[in-house]
Design an enzyme around this catalytic site. Structure first.
Site, PDB file in Angstrom:
ATOM      1  N   SER A 234       0.793  -1.232   0.000  1.00  0.00           N
ATOM      2  CA  SER A 234       0.000   0.000   0.000  1.00  0.00           C
ATOM      3  C   SER A 234       0.826   1.284   0.000  1.00  0.00           C
ATOM      4  O   SER A 234       0.274   2.368  -0.187  1.00  0.00           O
ATOM      5  CB  SER A 234      -0.954   0.014   1.198  1.00  0.00           C
ATOM      6  N   LYS A 279      -5.895   4.967   8.124  1.00  0.00           N
ATOM      7  CA  LYS A 279      -4.755   5.708   7.592  1.00  0.00           C
ATOM      8  C   LYS A 279      -5.039   7.212   7.514  1.00  0.00           C
ATOM      9  O   LYS A 279      -4.139   8.027   7.723  1.00  0.00           O
ATOM     10  CB  LYS A 279      -4.372   5.150   6.223  1.00  0.00           C
TER      11      LYS A 279
END
EC number: 3.4.21.53
Length: 339
Positions: A234, A279
């Site tokens: 990611s 996040k």
């Protein structure tokens, strides 16, 4: 009498503590992680050291005990995921860790290629081997191959990419035998495997392994990317932006803190990831000005839309920016006014 009561209470407390903290439930708990500065992790030889910064974002995740399970129901941005959503069928902890670290390596390689190509700098990308990332149970490779093995040949034919293996096996039928030559602990081994259908895809046959092609990426100037023990793909987009920023003369951050997430392939396409809400929270805590989120070409359930919802919940001033490609991220950064 009191002594017996104390002993009973002690053992009751010990059993309760064991049940609460040490008994693992069939779930993983995901929570906000950190926003980590990329400048200390990326070193382009004689690269620019700009005022602004890029940050990768992470989640914290681990097997849930009773306490974590209960906390996930009351704490914001704590999520529970069944084990089967996180790990592949029959995948051991070792195989899962290996797969995540290999995905990170693949992501870094793609990030380097994209950044150097867009900066107009020399870069080559040569396949140099195929590695086993995981082995499915009750399939031909189970008990014969292991995560980390390098496949050198099939039926005596040298192998350089995972696509070569897939193409070769696709021409076979269930019951056919193939001889796999592989390297483990620097020693060469061979295993004869009988191909069989996948349990959930009876029309497809295979060895029962997931594979990764290892590429030898060479650049001028040289670059080192230290991902430490961060796993998964990611951080690909953010690595590519940091590398690019060190390669070019301008500071494309314009002095700002730029966070984000998203996979990237060697064509510069940005893909979705897990844990987008966590996040966003991590980036806001670190004071990011901008957060790049995979747009998934405008899909209603895209990472970008979830990031926007999360930003509203926490009341952040951070700008959430949708991206589908590396080029779109660069265009947005160049369009920002000077700080």
């Amino acid at each position: 009498m009191k002594k017996r009561t104390y002993i009973a209470a002690f053992f009751f407390g010990a059993v309760l503590a064991f049940l609460l903290f040490f008994v693992k439930l069939p779930y993983y708990v995901m929570m906000p992680g950190s926003a980590q500065y990329l400048k200390p992790l990326v070193h382009v030889e004689n690269g620019d050291r700009d005022e602004g910064t890029f940050m990768l974002t992470t989640v914290r995740m681990g097997r849930a005990n009773v306490v974590a399970y209960l906390l996930a129901h009351i704490r914001p941005f704590y999520e529970l995921h069944p084990v089967e959503e996180i790990k592949q069928e029959g995948e051991s902890d070792k195989e899962y860790t290996m797969r995540q670290l290999e995905l990170m390596e693949q992501s870094k390689e793609a990030a380097i290629v994209v950044a150097y190509q867009h900066a107009g700098k020399p870069v080559t990308n040569e396949a140099k081997g195929v590695y086993v990332m995981s082995v499915l149970p009750n399939m031909p490779a189970a008990g014969r191959l292991e995560a980390g093995d390098r496949i050198a040949a099939i039926d005596g034919q040298p192998i350089n990419t995972s696509e070569q293996i897939v193409s070769y096996v696709r021409e076979k039928q269930a019951g056919d035998r193939v001889r796999v030559t592989f390297i483990r602990d620097r020693k060469q081994h061979e295993a004869e495997l009988v191909l069989k259908p996948f349990p959930h895809h009876p029309n497809q046959i295979g060895l029962g392994v997931t594979l990764r092609t290892d590429y030898d990426v060479r650049t001028d100037p040289p670059v080192e990317v230290d991902s430490e023990q961060i796993g998964g793909p990611s951080a690909g987009l953010m690595f590519s932006l940091e590398i690019y920023n060190q390669l070019v003369d301008e500071d494309i951050t314009k002095g700002r803190k730029i966070a984000g997430t998203g996979t990237i392939d060697i064509h510069g396409e940005v893909g979705p990831i897990g844990g987008i809400a966590q996040k966003v929270v991590a980036a806001d805590r670190e004071g990011a000005d901008v957060f790049f989120a995979p747009n998934e070409h405008g899909a209603p359930s895209s990472n970008y839309r979830e990031a926007v919802r999360t930003a509203k919940k926490i009341g952040t001033k951070m700008k959430i920016v949708p991206v589908d490609t590396f080029d779109e991220a660069i265009r947005y950064l160049r369009s920002m006014p000077e700080k």
